[in-house]
Design a protein around this motif. Structure first.
Motif, PDB file in Angstrom:
ATOM      1  N   LEU A 184       0.819  -1.219   0.000  1.00 53.30           N
ATOM      2  CA  LEU A 184       0.000   0.000   0.000  1.00 53.30           C
ATOM      3  C   LEU A 184       0.850   1.264   0.000  1.00 53.30           C
ATOM      4  CD1 LEU A 184      -2.817   1.270   0.119  1.00 53.30           C
ATOM      5  CD2 LEU A 184      -2.697   1.108   2.621  1.00 53.30           C
ATOM      6  N   ALA A 185       1.901   1.317   0.814  1.00 53.72           N
ATOM      7  CA  ALA A 185       2.711   2.527   0.906  1.00 53.72           C
ATOM      8  C   ALA A 185       3.387   2.836  -0.430  1.00 53.72           C
ATOM      9  CB  ALA A 185       3.752   2.391   2.008  1.00 53.72           C
ATOM     10  N   ASP A 186       3.868   1.816  -1.119  1.00 54.55           N
ATOM     11  CA  ASP A 186       4.499   2.015  -2.421  1.00 54.55           C
ATOM     12  C   ASP A 186       3.470   2.410  -3.468  1.00 54.55           C
ATOM     13  OD1 ASP A 186       6.914   1.355  -1.325  1.00 54.55           O
ATOM     14  OD2 ASP A 186       7.047  -0.640  -2.229  1.00 54.55           O
ATOM     15  N   ARG A 187       2.307   1.783  -3.409  1.00 51.13           N
ATOM     16  CA  ARG A 187       1.233   2.104  -4.357  1.00 51.13           C
ATOM     17  C   ARG A 187       0.836   3.573  -4.236  1.00 51.13           C
ATOM     18  NH1 ARG A 187      -3.927  -1.197  -2.946  1.00 51.13           N
ATOM     19  NH2 ARG A 187      -2.501  -2.909  -3.417  1.00 51.13           N
ATOM     20  N   ASP A 188       0.771   4.063  -2.999  1.00 53.38           N
ATOM     21  CA  ASP A 188       0.355   5.456  -2.785  1.00 53.38           C
ATOM     22  C   ASP A 188       1.425   6.450  -3.219  1.00 53.38           C
ATOM     23  OD1 ASP A 188      -2.037   4.571  -1.802  1.00 53.38           O
ATOM     24  OD2 ASP A 188      -1.498   4.831   0.319  1.00 53.38           O
ATOM     25  N   ARG A 189       2.668   5.976  -3.324  1.00 58.66           N
ATOM     26  CA  ARG A 189       3.735   6.883  -3.750  1.00 58.66           C
ATOM     27  C   ARG A 189       3.628   7.200  -5.240  1.00 58.66           C
ATOM     28  NH1 ARG A 189       7.614   8.834  -1.011  1.00 58.66           N
ATOM     29  NH2 ARG A 189       7.252   7.412   0.724  1.00 58.66           N
ATOM     30  N   ILE A 190       2.963   6.338  -6.005  1.00 53.69           N
ATOM     31  CA  ILE A 190       2.750   6.586  -7.432  1.00 53.69           C
ATOM     32  C   ILE A 190       1.593   7.565  -7.588  1.00 53.69           C
ATOM     33  CG2 ILE A 190       2.182   5.564  -9.674  1.00 53.69           C
ATOM     34  CD1 ILE A 190       3.375   2.939  -8.668  1.00 53.69           C
ATOM     35  N   LYS A 191       1.851   8.693  -8.217  1.00 52.91           N
ATOM     36  CA  LYS A 191       0.851   9.752  -8.348  1.00 52.91           C
ATOM     37  C   LYS A 191       0.217   9.793  -9.728  1.00 52.91           C
ATOM     38  CE  LYS A 191       1.954  11.004  -4.204  1.00 52.91           C
ATOM     39  NZ  LYS A 191       1.073  10.615  -3.076  1.00 52.91           N
ATOM     40  N   ALA A 192       0.897   9.236 -10.727  1.00 56.12           N
ATOM     41  CA  ALA A 192       0.385   9.360 -12.091  1.00 56.12           C
ATOM     42  C   ALA A 192       0.998   8.265 -12.950  1.00 56.12           C
ATOM     43  CB  ALA A 192       0.722  10.740 -12.664  1.00 56.12           C
ATOM     44  N   PHE A 193       0.460   8.125 -14.148  1.00 61.16           N
ATOM     45  CA  PHE A 193       0.988   7.164 -15.112  1.00 61.16           C
ATOM     46  C   PHE A 193       0.972   7.789 -16.501  1.00 61.16           C
ATOM     47  CE2 PHE A 193      -3.542   6.580 -15.584  1.00 61.16           C
ATOM     48  CZ  PHE A 193      -3.715   6.286 -16.939  1.00 61.16           C
ATOM     49  N   ALA A 194       1.714   7.186 -17.385  1.00 58.72           N
ATOM     50  CA  ALA A 194       1.676   7.546 -18.800  1.00 58.72           C
ATOM     51  C   ALA A 194       1.906   6.283 -19.606  1.00 58.72           C
ATOM     52  CB  ALA A 194       2.738   8.595 -19.137  1.00 58.72           C
TER      53      ALA A 194
END
Length: 483
Positions: A184-194
């Motif tokens: 969860l902590a790592d997932r929340d660190r991702i803010k966006a994708f391309a």
């Protein structure tokens, strides 16, 4: 205080290195000062830095995109594979150990302080640090002690943008699957994708991008079309090098198992009248080659055995008997001699092995590595060139008396009596236009006119324009956090 953001990939070879270069150049064109950073890289394609060390060549290209000289702080940990299970570990530009993969798993956590030191030094002098991850954060089996992806992002308190590669197919699964397996902590660190490398009408992926955003909660920064001029930029991975051209001159390159510093091929491939043919294992070297170019390697003795296992030694000897030319660079130069001696077992088992015997020179492997940017000239034509040296071993012998290059007042390289077989330790010599054109003119080419270095900068400008058009750079800037 600098702001930073990390570009990670949902897999290897999704285009992270090129995107970081493009984002960096685009930000520079907006008036920001920018530095690239990659905590840990694995590559045998290295660049010599302004402070006398070595880093991954992709970071050197990114530094160029930023208008900076390459520096060891831009890639503090570099892994250079020597065998299938072991690699040389380079920290702050200097070799510190050679370890097996299972041992590096324990070692890497101890390198985090060195990585953070480099990062913070870079951040003190610029507005932005654009960070490139390695591999994929979905490799959760590697999360413990990680310094390449989420482990670094957590330690440095930086947000992450995740890149997917649609060209390979399955991009929705790549991105949503990464979301699913991350803690969860790592997932929340991702803010966006391309999404990168789209071929065709990007509007056709609108629903796909919405599905990714809905299932992950990440912001959509855009779908980036395939950048057609990517091949004009120096490649980081030998898997990105392919045969090219249908020109008058055919230069044949055997793909060695530990090929290194193959950026020597890029300027030659840029010439319209030159064909570069990369020959894979199991195939003979073509008999119609004008030049066989033996490239650098991370393991000269190991790759010499590999070359013989393919029967390429026989092909090379036949090529020379027919009057063909051979050029060996660095490890390829060492292979051309009568023998290579590794008394201390630096590359593996200690001992002496026979070379190809095409040059009357001998090489002794030594523990000290030569790392230097140099100015040189072609003795025959007087053409000036800039190059770099990155090698272990010292080569001497009768054919060194026929040196064909001069480096800062000293002779460099060797050639056979006929002049058809040559070798040297200089990488990057073909990037100098006058030297490259003189070399090709010997084959009857009418005065090539290419300007390689200007072409690289033009391509970086075109890449920045591509990024501005297809990536939401304004949102990326807002997502970056102060460090």
């Amino acid at each position: 205080m600098a702001r930073a953001i990390m570009i990670q990939g949902a897999g290897s070879n999704v285009g992270k290195s090129m995107l970081v270069a493009g984002i960096a150049r685009a930000l520079c064109q907006r008036g920001y000062t920018v530095a690239p950073f990659k905590p840990q890289n694995m590559s045998n394609n290295a660049a010599v830095t302004s402070d006398g060390g070595e880093i991954g060549r992709a970071q050197a290209l990114q530094a160029r995109a930023c208008g900076l000289a390459p520096h060891t702080d831009m890639n503090p940990v570099l892994l250079k594979p020597e065998t299938d299970v072991g690699a040389q570990v380079v920290v702050h530009g200097r070799r510190v150990a050679t370890v097996k993969a299972r041992d590096y798993g324990q070692m890497k956590a101890t390198l985090l302080p060195a990585v953070l030191d480099s990062f913070h030094r870079l951040a003190t002098g610029v507005d932005f640090v654009i960070i490139e991850g390695a591999g994929s954060p979905a490799e959760i089996n590697l999360r413990d002690g990680d310094i390449a992806n989420m482990g670094f992002a957590e330690a440095a308190h930086v947000p992450v943008v995740l890149i997917g590669d649609i060209d390979r197919g399955g991009v929705i699964a790549q991105l949503v699957g990464t979301h699913a397996v991350l803690p969860l902590a790592d997932r929340d660190r991702i803010k966006a994708f391309a999404v990168n490398k789209f071929r065709g009408d990007v509007s056709l992926f609108k629903d796909g991008a919405k599905s990714i955003a809905d299932m992950t909660g990440w912001a959509d920064l855009g779908t980036i079309p395939w950048f057609a001029d990517a091949h004009r930029l120096p490649a980081e991975d030998i898997m990105d090098i392919a045969s090219s051209g249908d020109g008058h001159i055919k230069i044949v390159v055997p793909r060695l198992s530990r090929i290194a510093n193959f950026d020597d091929l890029d300027p030659l491939a840029s010439e319209p009248n030159v064909t570069i043919e990369i020959v894979e294992a199991g195939r003979p070297l073509p008999a119609d080659a004008d030049v066989i170019l033996l490239p650098g390697t991370k393991s000269t003795i190991g790759d010499l055995a590999y070359l013989r296992a393919q029967g390429w030694d026989i092909d090379i000897l036949g090529h020379v008997r027919r009057g063909g030319r051979v050029l060996g660079i660095c490890g390829g130069y060492q292979m051309l001699g009568t023998w290579i001696d590794d008394p201390d077992g630096i590359e593996g088992t200690a001992g002496r092995v026979a070379g190809l015997g095409l040059l009357d020179v001998q090489t002794v492997m030594t523990g000290d590595k030569r790392l230097a940017e140099v100015s040189a000239r072609d003795i025959a034509t007087g053409a000036a060139l800039n190059a770099y040296e990155i090698h272990i071993g010292r080569t001497t012998g009768v054919d060194c008396e026929r040196a064909w290059l001069e480096v800062e007042g000293r002779p460099e390289g060797a050639q056979s009596r006929s002049g058809r077989v040559k070798g040297c330790y200089l990488h990057g010599l073909f990037a100098s236009d006058s030297f490259r054109h003189n070399y090709l003119a010997a084959f009857g080419l009418d005065a090539p006119q290419g300007n390689f270095e200007a072409g690289v900068d033009d391509t970086l400008d075109a890449l920045a324009k591509h990024i501005e058009a297809h990536l939401d750079l304004d949102t990326l800037i807002k997502l970056a956090e102060k460090v």
